[in-house]
Motif scaffolding. Structure first.
Motif, PDB file in Angstrom:
ATOM      1  N   PRO A  45     -31.328 -46.698  28.699  1.00  0.00           N
ATOM      2  CA  PRO A  45     -32.202 -46.749  29.878  1.00  0.00           C
ATOM      3  C   PRO A  45     -32.165 -45.447  30.682  1.00  0.00           C
ATOM      4  CG  PRO A  45     -30.363 -48.303  30.114  1.00  0.00           C
ATOM      5  CD  PRO A  45     -30.206 -47.642  28.775  1.00  0.00           C
ATOM      6  N   ASN A  46     -31.141 -44.629  30.441  1.00  0.00           N
ATOM      7  CA  ASN A  46     -31.007 -43.386  31.209  1.00  0.00           C
ATOM      8  C   ASN A  46     -31.768 -42.228  30.565  1.00  0.00           C
ATOM      9  OD1 ASN A  46     -29.942 -41.708  33.275  1.00  0.00           O
ATOM     10  ND2 ASN A  46     -28.417 -40.962  31.815  1.00  0.00           N
ATOM     11  N   CYS A  47     -31.551 -42.016  29.232  1.00  0.00           N
ATOM     12  CA  CYS A  47     -32.154 -40.817  28.611  1.00  0.00           C
ATOM     13  C   CYS A  47     -33.098 -41.178  27.456  1.00  0.00           C
ATOM     14  CB  CYS A  47     -31.059 -39.868  28.136  1.00  0.00           C
ATOM     15  SG  CYS A  47     -30.197 -40.469  26.667  1.00  0.00           S
ATOM     16  N   HIS A  48     -33.268 -42.462  27.191  1.00  0.00           N
ATOM     17  CA  HIS A  48     -34.190 -42.964  26.159  1.00  0.00           C
ATOM     18  C   HIS A  48     -33.769 -42.611  24.725  1.00  0.00           C
ATOM     19  CE1 HIS A  48     -36.630 -44.179  29.492  1.00  0.00           C
ATOM     20  NE2 HIS A  48     -36.681 -42.934  29.933  1.00  0.00           N
ATOM     21  N   GLN A  62     -22.918 -47.822  24.197  1.00  0.00           N
ATOM     22  CA  GLN A  62     -22.694 -46.482  24.755  1.00  0.00           C
ATOM     23  C   GLN A  62     -23.611 -45.476  24.070  1.00  0.00           C
ATOM     24  OE1 GLN A  62     -18.804 -45.173  26.087  1.00  0.00           O
ATOM     25  NE2 GLN A  62     -19.029 -43.352  24.826  1.00  0.00           N
ATOM     26  N   CYS A  63     -24.338 -44.720  24.919  1.00  0.00           N
ATOM     27  CA  CYS A  63     -25.301 -43.746  24.416  1.00  0.00           C
ATOM     28  C   CYS A  63     -24.561 -42.514  23.895  1.00  0.00           C
ATOM     29  CB  CYS A  63     -26.249 -43.376  25.558  1.00  0.00           C
ATOM     30  SG  CYS A  63     -27.361 -42.041  25.145  1.00  0.00           S
ATOM     31  N   HIS A  64     -24.931 -42.019  22.688  1.00  0.00           N
ATOM     32  CA  HIS A  64     -24.299 -40.819  22.143  1.00  0.00           C
ATOM     33  C   HIS A  64     -24.739 -39.561  22.885  1.00  0.00           C
ATOM     34  CE1 HIS A  64     -22.117 -42.822  19.173  1.00  0.00           C
ATOM     35  NE2 HIS A  64     -23.036 -42.931  18.227  1.00  0.00           N
ATOM     36  N   SER A  65     -25.931 -39.589  23.470  1.00  0.00           N
ATOM     37  CA  SER A  65     -26.446 -38.381  24.133  1.00  0.00           C
ATOM     38  C   SER A  65     -25.884 -38.212  25.541  1.00  0.00           C
ATOM     39  CB  SER A  65     -27.969 -38.415  24.209  1.00  0.00           C
ATOM     40  OG  SER A  65     -28.497 -38.595  22.936  1.00  0.00           O
ATOM     41  N   CYS A  66     -26.002 -39.255  26.376  1.00  0.00           N
ATOM     42  CA  CYS A  66     -25.590 -39.086  27.779  1.00  0.00           C
ATOM     43  C   CYS A  66     -24.338 -39.901  28.127  1.00  0.00           C
ATOM     44  CB  CYS A  66     -26.735 -39.441  28.725  1.00  0.00           C
ATOM     45  SG  CYS A  66     -27.075 -41.206  28.815  1.00  0.00           S
ATOM     46  N   HIS A  67     -23.837 -40.650  27.169  1.00  0.00           N
ATOM     47  CA  HIS A  67     -22.605 -41.442  27.323  1.00  0.00           C
ATOM     48  C   HIS A  67     -22.717 -42.592  28.318  1.00  0.00           C
ATOM     49  CE1 HIS A  67     -20.774 -38.547  24.712  1.00  0.00           C
ATOM     50  NE2 HIS A  67     -21.179 -37.576  25.521  1.00  0.00           N
TER      51      HIS A  67
HETATM   52 ZN   LIG Z   1     -28.489 -41.917  27.209  1.00  0.00          ZN
END
Ligand SMILES: [Zn+2]
Length: 319
Positions: A45-48, A62-67
């Motif tokens: 939801p933060n960085c898509h 947990q997002c790999h890009s923005c954590h």
């Molecule tokens: Zn993200």
């Protein structure tokens, strides 16, 4: 007499366990919620970004890009809930399938939760109904009328303008056969032109044809780019004919909502009236899809932002 197809349509029967078969376990509810929130797989939801790992089954992504860590409910109306998803789903079922709604007290008995928890659950779901319907402006042709909520105490003025009554605007959108499609009922501060202009800008699409009985506040429609046709009631015979021709649906809806709310809720607090009206309207607006109404409300709850208790207990914004 012909059967009323809306009243006799199949819902999701609880006693035949169709509902329980579909949504009887946490895992089933979780999967349904996931499919509604992320139909094409998880998206941060933060960085898509779609690249992620899951920290525990049915816990955090947990997002790999923005954590950023996200749970299935975070950022939705279900955020921070302590109730199992099965309770939410059953509440959604009960609120959507009962023709006249279910009070928080009744809901607490059905769900086996405290009255306070049931009240919060119900008001959050009513808020989701309101936000969902508010996104869809009424269009084409609408019948419009003013109304009041609240009793008259002895010695007060009757009818329009009694001080203790809450003014409402009721609108019913019709299709080309003059059948009702959607309805909206909103609490307004006063029945004044400027207030009606603001209301119409939010709830009615430009170029819609609105028919009213000519109460002066409805002149405010024109400023919101609405075509306004006035049908005045000059004589008693006229009145009956005009009521039937131009105000039949909006009158029927107003009387239905009043009967329904008085029948189900004994202590309805005026500050929360917009939500109760929205609950009635949501059920009406989705009446042809009784079985799909569960999914529609679930989707509305996923799309609605979190609603902390503090906001839930404040007076609802007017429109
Ligand atoms: Zn993200």
């Amino acid at each position: 007499m012909a059967k009323n197809l809306i009243q006799f349509q199949k819902g999701l029967s609880i006693h035949k366990f169709k509902f329980m078969r579909l949504y009887g376990t946490e895992e089933q509810c979780y999967q349904r919620l996931f499919n509604i929130r992320w139909p094409n797989g998880y998206i941060c939801p933060n960085c898509h970004s779609t690249h992620h790992c899951q920290l525990q089954p049915r816990a955090l992504y947990q997002c790999h890009s923005c954590h950023q860590q996200t749970s299935i409910t975070s950022g939705t109306l279900l955020s921070n809930t302590k109730l199992p998803l099965t309770v939410w789903f059953l509440a959604i079922y009960l609120l959507t399938q009962a023709k006249n709604g279910v009070s928080a007290l009744e809901l607490s008995r059905h769900l086996g939760i405290s009255y306070n928890a049931s009240w919060r659950l119900k008001h959050k779901l009513m808020q989701a109904m309101k936000e969902n319907d508010d996104k869809q402006p009424l269009d084409y042709i609408i019948q419009l009328d003013d109304a009041y909520w609240g009793g008259r105490t002895k010695g007060q003025k009757r009818g329009r303008g009694s001080p203790k009554k809450t003014p409402l605007v009721a609108a019913v959108a019709l299709n080309e056969d003059y059948h009702p499609v959607y309805m909206r009922m909103s609490v307004v501060k006063r029945l004044e032109k400027a207030e009606i202009t603001k209301w119409a800008r939010k709830h009615v699409a430009p170029k819609t044809l609105a028919i009213s009985d000519g109460l002066s506040c409805f002149d405010g429609l024109v400023k919101a780019d609405i075509y306004h046709e006035v049908e005045t009631k000059s004589t008693a015979e006229d009145l009956e004919e005009l009521q039937d021709k131009y105000f039949h649906w909006v009158d029927t809806m107003l009387s239905n909502v009043k009967n329904s709310l008085h029948g189900t809720y004994h202590a309805l607090r005026k500050k929360h009236l917009p939500r109760y009206l929205a609950e009635f309207c949501f059920r009406f607006n989705h009446r042809y899809r009784l079985e799909k109404m569960v999914s529609a409300l679930l989707r509305a709850a996923v799309e609605a932002p979190p609603m902390p208790d503090r906001l839930l207990r404040l007076a609802e914004s007017r429109w």
